[in-house]
Design a protein around this motif. Structure first.
Motif, PDB file in Angstrom:
ATOM      1  N   MET A  73       7.042   1.641   0.670  1.00  0.00           N
ATOM      2  CA  MET A  73       7.902   0.490   0.852  1.00  0.00           C
ATOM      3  C   MET A  73       7.359  -0.401   1.956  1.00  0.00           C
ATOM      4  O   MET A  73       6.958   0.074   3.018  1.00  0.00           O
ATOM      5  CB  MET A  73       9.320   0.913   1.215  1.00  0.00           C
ATOM      6  N   VAL A  74       7.380  -1.697   1.695  1.00  0.00           N
ATOM      7  CA  VAL A  74       6.998  -2.689   2.688  1.00  0.00           C
ATOM      8  C   VAL A  74       8.103  -3.738   2.730  1.00  0.00           C
ATOM      9  O   VAL A  74       8.472  -4.273   1.683  1.00  0.00           O
ATOM     10  CB  VAL A  74       5.661  -3.371   2.320  1.00  0.00           C
ATOM     11  N   GLY A  75       8.643  -4.023   3.942  1.00  0.00           N
ATOM     12  CA  GLY A  75       9.593  -5.118   4.064  1.00  0.00           C
ATOM     13  C   GLY A  75      10.952  -4.702   4.586  1.00  0.00           C
ATOM     14  O   GLY A  75      11.085  -3.762   5.360  1.00  0.00           O
ATOM     15  N   GLU A 128      -2.920  -2.873   1.001  1.00  0.00           N
ATOM     16  CA  GLU A 128      -3.500  -1.615   1.498  1.00  0.00           C
ATOM     17  C   GLU A 128      -2.908  -0.416   0.768  1.00  0.00           C
ATOM     18  O   GLU A 128      -3.603   0.527   0.417  1.00  0.00           O
ATOM     19  CB  GLU A 128      -3.207  -1.477   3.001  1.00  0.00           C
ATOM     20  N   PHE A 129      -1.584  -0.467   0.568  1.00  0.00           N
ATOM     21  CA  PHE A 129      -0.928   0.639  -0.136  1.00  0.00           C
ATOM     22  C   PHE A 129      -1.472   0.774  -1.560  1.00  0.00           C
ATOM     23  O   PHE A 129      -1.752   1.875  -2.026  1.00  0.00           O
ATOM     24  CB  PHE A 129       0.596   0.430  -0.171  1.00  0.00           C
ATOM     25  N   ILE A 130      -1.650  -0.354  -2.226  1.00  0.00           N
ATOM     26  CA  ILE A 130      -2.162  -0.328  -3.608  1.00  0.00           C
ATOM     27  C   ILE A 130      -3.573   0.269  -3.624  1.00  0.00           C
ATOM     28  O   ILE A 130      -3.891   1.161  -4.412  1.00  0.00           O
ATOM     29  CB  ILE A 130      -2.169  -1.753  -4.221  1.00  0.00           C
ATOM     30  N   GLU A 173      13.327   8.843   4.370  1.00  0.00           N
ATOM     31  CA  GLU A 173      14.309   9.875   4.024  1.00  0.00           C
ATOM     32  C   GLU A 173      14.893   9.641   2.638  1.00  0.00           C
ATOM     33  O   GLU A 173      15.728  10.391   2.171  1.00  0.00           O
ATOM     34  CB  GLU A 173      15.456   9.893   5.053  1.00  0.00           C
ATOM     35  N   GLN A 174      14.518   8.509   2.033  1.00  0.00           N
ATOM     36  CA  GLN A 174      15.115   8.153   0.731  1.00  0.00           C
ATOM     37  C   GLN A 174      14.037   8.045  -0.339  1.00  0.00           C
ATOM     38  O   GLN A 174      14.165   7.269  -1.275  1.00  0.00           O
ATOM     39  CB  GLN A 174      15.880   6.824   0.844  1.00  0.00           C
ATOM     40  N   GLY A 175      12.963   8.814  -0.169  1.00  0.00           N
ATOM     41  CA  GLY A 175      11.981   8.924  -1.250  1.00  0.00           C
ATOM     42  C   GLY A 175      10.678   8.173  -1.057  1.00  0.00           C
ATOM     43  O   GLY A 175       9.779   8.274  -1.887  1.00  0.00           O
ATOM     44  N   PHE A 176      10.565   7.413   0.033  1.00  0.00           N
ATOM     45  CA  PHE A 176       9.315   6.660   0.238  1.00  0.00           C
ATOM     46  C   PHE A 176       8.350   7.467   1.116  1.00  0.00           C
ATOM     47  O   PHE A 176       8.708   7.907   2.205  1.00  0.00           O
ATOM     48  CB  PHE A 176       9.613   5.301   0.876  1.00  0.00           C
ATOM     49  N   ASP A 177       7.109   7.607   0.630  1.00  0.00           N
ATOM     50  CA  ASP A 177       6.080   8.314   1.401  1.00  0.00           C
ATOM     51  C   ASP A 177       5.708   7.519   2.636  1.00  0.00           C
ATOM     52  O   ASP A 177       5.338   8.091   3.656  1.00  0.00           O
ATOM     53  CB  ASP A 177       4.825   8.513   0.547  1.00  0.00           C
ATOM     54  N   SER A 178       5.770   6.193   2.528  1.00  0.00           N
ATOM     55  CA  SER A 178       5.411   5.373   3.683  1.00  0.00           C
ATOM     56  C   SER A 178       6.308   4.148   3.736  1.00  0.00           C
ATOM     57  O   SER A 178       6.864   3.717   2.715  1.00  0.00           O
ATOM     58  CB  SER A 178       3.948   4.937   3.594  1.00  0.00           C
TER      59      SER A 178
END
Ligand code: MG
Length: 480
Positions: A136-138, A209-211, A152-157
């Protein structure tokens, strides 16, 4: 002896054949699985209106990348959020569930001791359980305390702001109420932001970067821009670009960001195997005048259940799967995104009941029966229901800008006043998208049907306007 040798040889040969064919099958399976697990990029703008994109009618500024996105996929003309405010809209998007059911209302700030209940399943959790890398970004806005953060809600980063970008010391209405605006990486505050002009650029770079980093796995990227929410900021490369003032420049930078994401997917050879979804959390914050977006003529804006508050651009692209250049008039809502992605990716739906339904048939160009109803709650007030092209609005008070008000263009809002709708009104959105003419009298059966749908919603989720108690409500998470 010779015969026995031949039998052994034959058996060995048979084993090799069977083994090779099994291996081939496994390889085939892997290939099928990788195409049935497309990457997903969900881009969520903030306070961007239905009319802010060129393809939705904006003539004030140019949005070539968003227009191209629409040309490459399905563009909805009746795409909705269930709540015209930040936190509630985001809770609904990520869980496929009405936010009032989850006890998430309004916009959480730095004093909130609560957030989206960790027991709820987000799109990220659903996809992560199915082997996706999730980032997640933003802008998050579902609780800034540690048990409620994206990680804590499913995002690795996670990289971004925990709540709205106006919840900072320079808020024009409540000076010195908010602390410095924190910037998070995962669970740590890595900076505080005073100048927001690089926000859209930085989010974009993080997204790219994440992609890049996740390119070998199926991935889910949730890019939730802080713009075009006030205070508006734009990087130097877009200053003055629209020649229409700051809002146009900011629109053009968000549009640029969408282009950057698509370019990166193309470079990595991932464009065909990636679903891109673009929408926004609620309509324009009209009291900000020149610093607010466009509703495209729809009635009222953010914070109301009139279409200017809840109808959004809605674009879905998946090359070779969704038709290109399709303008779709069937109604859909952000709560439909989770179940649609579940169906496409073969992911397990959340254990707790959700409110959305898969709209994959619509995205594949088919007709679906209209959903019995979409409910529009402002806090616990059931203000409207929509069934296909029909919308019924119930008696309630809503904010509006007094006639004759001189609007400003400097980031300072004018004052709203409250108006009251005295009786339930029915609108045919196909002929009257601006909700000007009550047609209940001419359509008594439809009016009765929508009233009945509203009663069903009230029994389920309650309604403060009619003092109804709902039986299907759940709790947010809270730290005492
Ligand atoms: Mg918003």
């Amino acid at each position: 002896m010779r015969f026995r040798q031949s039998v052994y040889l034959f058996l060995a040969f048979l084993i090799v054949i069977i083994f090779t064919s099994c291996q081939k099958k496994t390889e085939e399976k892997v290939t099928t699985e990788s195409t049935s697990k497309p990457n997903i990029v969900l881009i969520f703008a903030d306070d961007m209106g239905y009319g802010d994109l060129g393809v939705y009618g904006a003539r004030e500024w140019k949005t070539p990348n968003l227009d191209q996105l629409a040309a490459d996929g399905v563009r909805f003309t009746q795409f909705y959020v269930p709540h015209a405010v930040c936190s509630a809209s985001r809770a609904a998007l990520l869980t496929g569930t009405y936010a009032n059911r989850l006890e998430i209302f309004g916009a959480l700030d730095h004093t909130a001791k609560h957030g989206l209940n960790p027991e709820e399943t987000t799109i990220a959790e659903m996809l992560k359980a199915n082997g996706y890398e999730t980032g997640m970004v933003g802008k998050w806005h579902l609780g800034h305390l540690s048990p409620f953060l994206p990680t804590e809600q499913g995002f690795d980063s996670y990289y971004g702001l925990p709540y709205s970008n106006d919840m900072w010391p320079h808020h024009p209405g409540v000076k010195d109420y908010y602390p410095p605006l924190p910037l998070y990486r995962n669970t740590a505050v890595i900076d505080t932001i005073d100048d927001q002009s690089m926000l859209t650029t930085n989010y974009t770079e993080e997204a790219l970067e994440f992609i890049e980093k996740s390119k070998d796995k199926p991935f889910f990227l949730y890019l939730a821009h802080s713009m075009t929410h006030v205070p508006l900021f734009v990087s130097d490369k877009f200053k003055g670009k629209s020649q229409q003032g700051l809002y146009g420049d900011v629109m053009m930078e968000v549009d640029w960001s969408v282009g950057q994401v698509r370019q990166k997917l193309k470079e990595l050879g991932l464009a065909d195997n990636t679903i891109i979804i673009f929408t926004s959390d609620n309509g324009p914050w009209l009291s900000y005048g020149g610093h607010a977006g466009l509703t495209g003529g729809l009635r009222e804006g953010k914070g109301t259940s009139w279409d200017g508050g809840i109808r959004e651009p809605g674009i879905f692209v998946w090359p070779h799967h969704f038709p290109a250049g399709k303008v779709e008039n069937q109604a859909a809502m952000t709560i439909d995104i989770l179940p649609t992605l579940a169906e496409i990716t073969g992911s397990k739906l959340p254990d707790l009941p959700i409110d959305g339904r898969s709209i994959l048939p619509i995205l594949e160009g088919k007709e679906m029966e209209p959903k019995p109803y979409f409910a529009y709650y402002n806090r616990n007030e059931l203000q409207a229901v929509i069934y296909g092209k029909w919308k019924m609005v119930f008696p309630h008070a809503y904010r509006s800008i007094p006639e004759g008000t001189v609007m400003r263009n400097d980031g300072i809002p004018v004052k709203y006043h409250m108006l009251k709708l005295e009786k339930a009104e029915l609108f045919d959105l196909s002929t009257d998208p601006n909700e000007t003419t009550d047609v209940a009298e001419n359509n008594p059966e439809i009016a009765a049907k929508l009233k009945q749908y509203a009663d069903t919603a009230r029994e389920d989720m309650g309604d403060a306007l009619t003092e109804s108690e709902g039986t299907g409500l759940r709790k947010h998470g809270r730290i005492e």
